[in-house]
Each structure stands twice: as C-alpha cells, then as structure tokens.
Enzyme design. Structure first.
Site, mmCIF file in Angstrom:
data_model
loop_
_atom_site.group_PDB
_atom_site.id
_atom_site.type_symbol
_atom_site.label_atom_id
_atom_site.label_comp_id
_atom_site.label_asym_id
_atom_site.label_seq_id
_atom_site.Cartn_x
_atom_site.Cartn_y
_atom_site.Cartn_z
ATOM 1 N N ARG A 33 -31.130 -12.391 -31.393
ATOM 2 C CA ARG A 33 -30.351 -13.554 -31.838
ATOM 3 C C ARG A 33 -31.112 -14.854 -31.567
ATOM 4 O O ARG A 33 -31.056 -15.785 -32.358
ATOM 5 C CB ARG A 33 -28.973 -13.599 -31.179
ATOM 6 C CG ARG A 33 -28.038 -12.528 -31.695
ATOM 7 C CD ARG A 33 -27.792 -12.659 -33.211
ATOM 8 N NE ARG A 33 -27.140 -11.484 -33.733
ATOM 9 C CZ ARG A 33 -27.729 -10.532 -34.465
ATOM 10 N NH1 ARG A 33 -28.998 -10.624 -34.777
ATOM 11 N NH2 ARG A 33 -27.051 -9.505 -34.900
ATOM 12 N N GLU A 89 -33.647 -15.075 -34.220
ATOM 13 C CA GLU A 89 -32.956 -15.487 -35.443
ATOM 14 C C GLU A 89 -32.643 -16.991 -35.414
ATOM 15 O O GLU A 89 -32.843 -17.697 -36.407
ATOM 16 C CB GLU A 89 -31.665 -14.674 -35.581
ATOM 17 C CG GLU A 89 -30.859 -14.975 -36.809
ATOM 18 C CD GLU A 89 -29.603 -14.110 -36.858
ATOM 19 O OE1 GLU A 89 -29.385 -13.500 -37.917
ATOM 20 O OE2 GLU A 89 -28.868 -14.048 -35.847
ATOM 21 N N SER A 131 -42.763 -28.411 -23.505
ATOM 22 C CA SER A 131 -43.468 -27.507 -22.610
ATOM 23 C C SER A 131 -42.596 -26.306 -22.246
ATOM 24 O O SER A 131 -41.398 -26.442 -22.010
ATOM 25 C CB SER A 131 -43.854 -28.245 -21.325
ATOM 26 O OG SER A 131 -44.413 -27.346 -20.387
#
Length: 155
Positions: free
Chosen positions: A97, A100, A123
């Site tokens: 997820r 995604e 960073s």
C-alpha cells in the site's frame, strides 16, 4: 579446525526473526521494547527488524528484555543493508500500500516539496517517523508522519 570460542554468525535477518518470536512469546509491545531501549518506537522497531545498528547499551537492553543471547545482541550492533526487500515490488499487502501510495502520490509529493523548498530531496538519513491511530466514526485511520530534513541540490 575452528576455535570453540567462535560464536556462530547471527545475521540481522536471523536476529529479527528471534525478536519477533520472543516478542510474541513474552507478550510485549514495540512500545514496551522501545521504552527499555530508550529510543523512539519507530526507530527501535526498525533497528530490531535489521534496518539500524544499535549501540552496545541499546543492544544489551533489548536482548535482556527479550531474553535473547549474545549472538543476537551482536547482530543488533551490525551495520545493516538498508532497504533490502525480498522483491523490488513488495507483495506484503501493508507494505505494498505504501508502494501504491508513492506511485499515485509520489509526483505530487515531489512537486509540493519543490514548490515549498526548492530543488532538493527529503532525507531518509536525517529522518524521523511516527505511526498513530486516529479514532474516526467511519473506521479508525492510520496516521503516518514522515519527517525528513530537506537537502537542497548543490551544483
């Protein structure tokens, strides 16, 4: 012939498996372990899953609480190979997820960082993270805060 005083080489992955097993066996939470180690819960979890090196004192505190041996304690102190997933595209549903989310919102995040800060990156080395639950009448929500230092490109 090898000396009998040589400890078998425990890997960070092996240590992580030992941590998960001990955590379940002892009924501990990541928060309880982090309190014993004296570091934030996200960092401690990451370290015990093999993504951060621990100091001697941190490794000793974790191993003591989890009732793990010297070989695991030594593995906690090793330099990690960071970002080492089993496959380039994660298959675990929770991790996927995030993959995604970055596919859908990655360009937006990049544009907003550049608009606000200029040409540079966030960073992942000078970095903090937090995961919290937010109560919601339509179903609890997961709040993930990624907090990285801005690093401008220097030409």
């Amino acid at each position: 012939m090898a000396s009998s005083s040589i400890v078998s080489a425990m890997t960070k992955q092996g240590a992580a498996a030992a941590v998960r097993h001990a955590k379940a066996r002892l009924g501990l939470t990541w928060t309880q372990i982090a309190e014993a180690v004296g570091r934030p819960v996200a960092w401690t979890t990451s370290a015990l899953l093999g993504q951060q090196p621990m100091s001697e004192a941190e490794a000793k505190a974790a191993a003591s609480l989890l009732d793990l041996g010297e070989d695991v304690q030594q593995a906690f102190r090793l330099q990690p190979t960071r970002g080492a997933l089993d496959s380039p595209i994660p298959t675990d549903p929770t991790i996927y997820r995030f993959y995604e989310v970055l596919q859908v919102y990655g360009p937006t995040i990049k544009e907003l960082i550049h608009e606000e800060f200029g040409d540079g990156i966030m960073s992942a080395i000078n970095f903090r993270m937090d995961v919290k639950r937010e109560r919601d009448p339509t179903g609890d929500r997961v709040v993930v805060v990624l907090n990285g230092k801005f690093l401008p490109y220097q030409w």
